[in-house]
Design an enzyme around this catalytic site. Structure first.
Site, PDB file in Angstrom:
ATOM      1  N   ASP A 301      19.797  63.723  62.511  1.00  0.00           N
ATOM      2  CA  ASP A 301      18.529  63.050  62.818  1.00  0.00           C
ATOM      3  C   ASP A 301      18.251  62.973  64.323  1.00  0.00           C
ATOM      4  OD1 ASP A 301      20.232  61.122  63.805  1.00  0.00           O
ATOM      5  OD2 ASP A 301      19.567  59.516  62.460  1.00  0.00           O
ATOM      6  N   HIS A 369      44.895  50.381  42.857  1.00  0.00           N
ATOM      7  CA  HIS A 369      46.124  49.973  43.528  1.00  0.00           C
ATOM      8  C   HIS A 369      45.922  49.640  45.001  1.00  0.00           C
ATOM      9  CE1 HIS A 369      50.360  50.432  44.890  1.00  0.00           C
ATOM     10  NE2 HIS A 369      50.649  49.996  43.691  1.00  0.00           N
ATOM     11  N   SER A 556      55.393  47.028  44.813  1.00  0.00           N
ATOM     12  CA  SER A 556      54.135  47.443  45.430  1.00  0.00           C
ATOM     13  C   SER A 556      53.365  46.255  45.970  1.00  0.00           C
ATOM     14  CB  SER A 556      53.260  48.184  44.412  1.00  0.00           C
ATOM     15  OG  SER A 556      53.733  49.482  44.184  1.00  0.00           O
TER      16      SER A 556
END
Length: 1045
Positions: A301, A369, A556
């Site tokens: 642009d 996750h 985790s």
């Protein structure tokens, strides 16, 4: 890695209980751990102990070991002696646990050090990524973070939470090198062929529009794709059924009007109506939703590159999703804007433009996750502060390294700038501290001074189960998963939560299955687990899941909890002008962790203890470090002394009940030389409610992943169950049993569990059987070293591998800044192209012996393959763990991508051999025959069926090659038939047991396809075709007489 006292402790901890030919190990495990009453047939007196007090006599030995009740870290929510008391505040706190690691105390004293200025990188699944420090941004990666998720918009001091969103895998890349110009009506033709109207308000000085297209399902997770397919199928069925009704109505009206059409035109019209109806009905049977195609348009642009997406194909309303209505995006870091594909999918995405508009990257997440992990580390909820992440002031960058095409398996190398890295994934490894990933991790820690934190893994409760890279890498801090009484009672809704905090065993059914925090030590003697942190939370998830938060458990979740805690320390250090060093920070958090248990063996479970972020500044690391080493040396000496008194005969152990669940019993057994499998009988008695246990066995092998067997066993009533599993003779076997928290709820009856283990073995002079393609059988010599065994060889060839060399190999330097290492080196990609042809439909998978089945312990990165046909239709994609795909007859192209910074390494792989492994149909399996004579396979005599092996006495027999008639057709010479061979049978199972009667110890057997038969009949016909029969007969007789002379 440490090789001193910790290694000695680990070595002694694994000094085995010597087992004879048939070892009977009997132990009783209660519903809850209790005073332990050890009784052995060696005559040792029973000793009762409880808690951390030292055990004496045989009961004090490390083998067998029993995890005692660990003393709790300071808990402000602990209830009375009768159990944990859950209140509304403690329930909310349990959803995002922070008290356990001292966050409340730290922020109460230092509210401005809530992570501000700390820059975090988080890898949630398998990842191969690089980051390096800078003052401008943090880095959060793996499966990609959803910028629209709750709590991930701003920091506690009003700054943007996510500063950039990057896809390092290439799974969202769209080729936009095609340039078009708009017509007089302001419309362009997209890459899909669709006419697209451009918004007249968009600035485009050059009037050049870069166009590309993408199958939208390639951008979505399997879960989201499955949901969309169901919803689209439901709508399609309704529309198809309506069309069938209309067609049927038209046919009925036609037949009613023309009962007996005699005119040819009428007959043709009737056939057309009938065919239309039949076609619509068949469509329902052959429906296959490959997903809609979306058009992507990019342009400059005058200031920045812009991107717009046409998603009409996703919308029910054709007036929605038009290109002209899309709010243009630019590179995320510039304006931090994202888009939504449609209301149906609710999936957000970001865009980045590279290579002067010729490449647009559409970034979506490939799993909940990473968003969940990001929320634990740094979410900020101004209206719900109890649900804040650990470091709500920290900023993040999402760097997606989980490939959407592979269900979040890593394929890319992520690169950005940060202070900390968190990685929440790992797997077993052949060698600790080895591989391409480890080299890069060492570089970012040692050279760029990044603090690297990773999960230890979820493969416990046995020892030696820590995964790579978190538990096996010197430069990485490995984190185990801890659960407090508040977490058990609140987030997990356990009716009778444990009275004290502990590591996760197999207690929880969760997002990743049974949570079993991995244990050390590593193969080279390190503890494996550095520290522990809360291993569960209710945290934000992506918008496409159609929920704002989700409970997930495991290491985790422990890793980002620890990483967020360290971010608080980094925030404080930066504010106070203290230099941030990964070594100093690691020493501080390890030496100030709260001890979870005084039991020496628990050090391998919890590491140095539970992280306490409010302690490091008030301690002296050097002094504590000496104390820690002295403690480790004490363990080694203690275990060495205790091991001297271990009974070398079978023994029985009885344990009565005390009020705690998730108890772990460990036994270390020296598997005798000559053993190849174990038969395992488990008997339960004396309980009134169902009991559920987790069984785990591990053997550590040199230059090989651990031999692991595990099972979840449920007893609804007292009974016995049988199992068998392979073992390696001469190596220590750890047997662990743990019970689920839900086991025996509301029962006061103890449960006694008796184990009987019997080792069996048939030793073979060659474990890998390779038939060379000739008519000659192969001699095999079998022995039993332990006891008499029934020798019953069984061999079957059920797969075929066809070797291929690449027809083309290409190098390219990856073009964008995404793929440049901190050293400035650009990553090089090697693309290998293979061609193969299937004569019939078959299930196949690629097999690359050099690269398969290794991620972290591999010197090459980003292994990715793709199988497509001549029309470029992609049928399968995969990585180092290839999977089978069913393909129809035809010609296919397989491309393999491998990356490295060193082109010389890649040069050596230009002619990489790849096998196409094809499953044979069951009817085409090739059973092999066995003989007692060397010519048995030719003359058909001397078939060998079975024999009884006398201990120490050899028994020889032959395995014959398959007959030519049974070989697969159209298979080129040099291909290899592969299968398995077993030698024994399981003796303890009865016919009612749903078990394979063959021994679980199986070995590889292969057969090389020989050269094809030479067809010389045509050559003979040419040379003798002009001779009479009598002349040919005289010639043959004369030749025969000459040869006899």
């Amino acid at each position: 890695m440490w090789h001193g006292a910790a290694a000695n402790a680990a070595a002694v901890l694994h000094k085995p209980v010597v087992a004879h030919a048939h070892l009977r190990l009997l132990l009783a495990v209660p519903v809850c751990p209790a005073p332990l009453h050890f009784v052995t047939n060696a005559g040792a007196a029973a000793v009762t102990t409880r808690g951390p007090s030292p055990r004496r006599g045989v009961a004090a030995t490390a083998m067998p070991s029993s995890s005692p009740s660990p003393p709790p870290a300071k808990e402000t929510t602990a209830g009375p002696a009768g159990g944990f008391r859950l209140t509304e505040p403690s329930f909310l706190e349990s959803l995002m646990p922070k008290k356990e690691i001292g966050v409340d105390r730290f922020l109460s004293a230092h509210p401005e050090y809530d992570g501000r200025g700390a820059l975090i990188a988080i890898f949630g699944f398998r990842g191969l990524s690089l980051v390096y420090p800078d003052k401008e941004c943090g880095h959060l990666g793996n499966s990609g973070v959803d910028p629209a998720a709750a709590g991930l918009q701003t920091t506690s001091d009003g700054k943007p939470k996510i500063l950039d969103v990057i896809d390092c895998t290439g799974s969202g890349d769209v080729d936009t090198s095609k340039v078009v110009k708009a017509d007089a009506d302001g419309a362009i033709v997209g890459a899909s062929g669709t006419r697209l109207v451009v918004n007249s308000s968009w600035k485009n000085p050059s009037q050049e529009w870069h166009v590309g297209c993408k199958l939208v399902y390639e951008l979505f997770t399997d879960t989201l794709t499955s949901r969309l397919k169901k919803e689209r199928k439901k709508k399609w069925d309704e529309e198809n059924q309506e069309a069938i009704s209309v067609a049927l109505k038209q046919l009925n009206e036609f037949e009613k009007k023309h009962a007996k059409p005699g005119d040819a035109t009428l007959k043709k019209a009737q056939e057309d109506l009938q065919n239309r109806l039949d076609y619509l009905r068949k469509l329902a049977e052959s429906y296959d939703d490959r997903g809609p195609v979306i058009d992507i348009v990019a342009w400059h642009d005058g200031d920045v590159w812009r991107v717009a997406v046409d998603t009409q194909a996703l919308e029910d309303n054709k007036n929605c999703g038009k290109l002209a209505d899309f709010v243009p995006l630019t590179n995320y870091r510039l304006e931090r804007k994202f888009g939504i594909f449609s209301k149906l999918d609710a999936c957000s995405f970001a865009a980045n433009v590279y290579d002067d508009g010729n490449l647009v990257s559409i970034v979506t997440d490939c799993s909940p996750h990473a968003t969940h992990v990001a929320g634990i580390a740094a979410a900020f909820h101004p209206d719900e502060p109890l649900l804040n992440g650990v470091a709500p002031g920290a900023q993040l960058i999402s760097c997606k390294i989980g490939d959407t095409r592979l269900g979040s398996m890593e394929t890319g190398t992520g690169l950005h700038k940060c202070d900390l890295i968190n990685m929440s994934y790992g797997e077993p490894t052949i060698l600790p501290d080895y591989g391409r990933f480890i080299d890069l991790a060492n570089e970012v820690v040692d050279k760029h001074r990044i603090i690297f934190i990773s999960s230890a893994g979820n493969n416990g409760p046995a020892l030696n189960t820590v995964g790579a890279p978190g538990g096996t890498s010197t430069s990485i801090i490995g984190v185990g998963a801890y659960v407090s009484p508040a977490m058990a009672a609140g987030a997990h809704c356990v009716v009778q939560p444990p009275a004290e905090g502990m590591e996760y065993t197999c207690s929880i059914e969760s997002f990743i299955g049974n949570v079993r925090s991995s244990r050390g030590p590593t193969a080279d003697g390190d503890l494996g687990v550095s520290i522990s942190a809360p291993g569960g939370a209710v945290a934000p998830v992506p918008t496409w899941t159609l929920q704002s938060r989700m409970l997930m458990n495991g290491t985790s979740m422990a890793s980002p909890s620890a990483c967020g805690g360290v971010a608080l320390l980094v925030s404080a250090m930066k504010a106070e002008g203290i230099p941030v060093s990964p070594y100093a920070v690691r020493k501080a958090i390890e030496n100030t962790a709260a001890s979870i248990s005084d039991a020496p063996e628990e050090k391998l479970t919890t590491g140095h203890g539970l992280l306490q972020v409010d302690r490091p500044a008030s301690r002296f690391p050097e002094k504590i470090n000496k104390e820690t080493k002295a403690c480790l040396q004490m363990w080694a000496f203690k275990y060495a002394e205790q091991a001297k008194g271990l009974p070398l005969v079978s023994y029985r152990i009885s344990i009565t009940q005390v009020g705690k669940s998730s108890h772990i019993e460990r036994r270390f057994i020296n598997v005798p030389y000559g053993a190849s499998w174990a038969e395992f009988t488990m008997r339960t008695s004396a309980f009134d409610t169902p009991r559920r246990f987790f069984l785990d066995t591990v053997q550590v092998c040199p230059l090989k992943r651990p031999i692991k067997w595990e099972a979840v066993v449920t007893f609804s009533s007292p009974s016995s169950k049988n199992f068998s599993f392979p073992v390696e003779g001469g190596l220590t076997l750890e047997l662990s049993i743990a019970q689920f928290w839900s086991s025996g709820i509301a029962s006061h009856e103890p449960t006694f569990v008796d184990f009987e283990i019997v080792f069996h073995g048939i030793c073979i002079d060659q474990k890998v059987i390779a038939l060379d393609g000739s008519e000659s059988p192969l001699r095999i010599v079998a022995r039993s070293l332990l006891a008499s065994e029934r020798l019953v060889p069984v061999a079957t060839l059920n797969k075929i591998r066809m070797p291929y060399r690449p027809v083309e190999s290409n190098f390219c330097s990856l073009p964008t800044s995404r793929d440049r290492l901190p050293s400035g080196k650009q990553i090089i990609a090697l693309t290998l192209t293979y061609k193969f042809k299937l004569e019939d439909s078959a299930e196949i998978k690629p097999h690359i012996p050099l690269l398969n089945n290794r991620i972290y312990d591999n010197k090459f990165e980003s292994q990715f393959y793709r199988i497509s046909d001549s029309n470029k239709c992609v049928y399968s994609t995969g990585d180092v763990y290839p999977s089978y795909v069913k393909l129809s007859k035809g010609e296919y192209t397989l491309q393999v991508y491998i990356r490295h910074e060193n082109v010389q390494f890649l040069e050596k792989l230009k002619q990489l051999v790849l096998f196409i492994e094809r499953k044979l149909d069951k009817k085409d399996f090739i059973p092999l025959s066995f003989y007692s004579e060397p010519d048995g396979s030719v003359v058909g005599n001397g078939t060998f069926k079975s024999s009884i092996l006398i201990p120490g006495e050899p028994e020889a027999f032959y395995v014959g090659p398959p007959s030519r008639e049974k070989l697969p057709k159209n298979v080129p010479p040099g291909s290899v038939l592969v299968g398995s061979i077993t030698y024994g049978t399981v003796s303890t199972f009865n016919k009612k047991d749903d078990q394979n009667q063959h021994a679980p110890a199986s070995y590889s057997i292969s057969y090389i396809i020989p050269p094809s038969k030479v067809d010389d009949d045509k050559e003979k016909a040419v040379s003798v075709g002009t001779k009479s029969i009598s002349e040919r007969l005289d010639e043959e007789v004369g030749t025969h007489v000459f040869n006899n002379c």
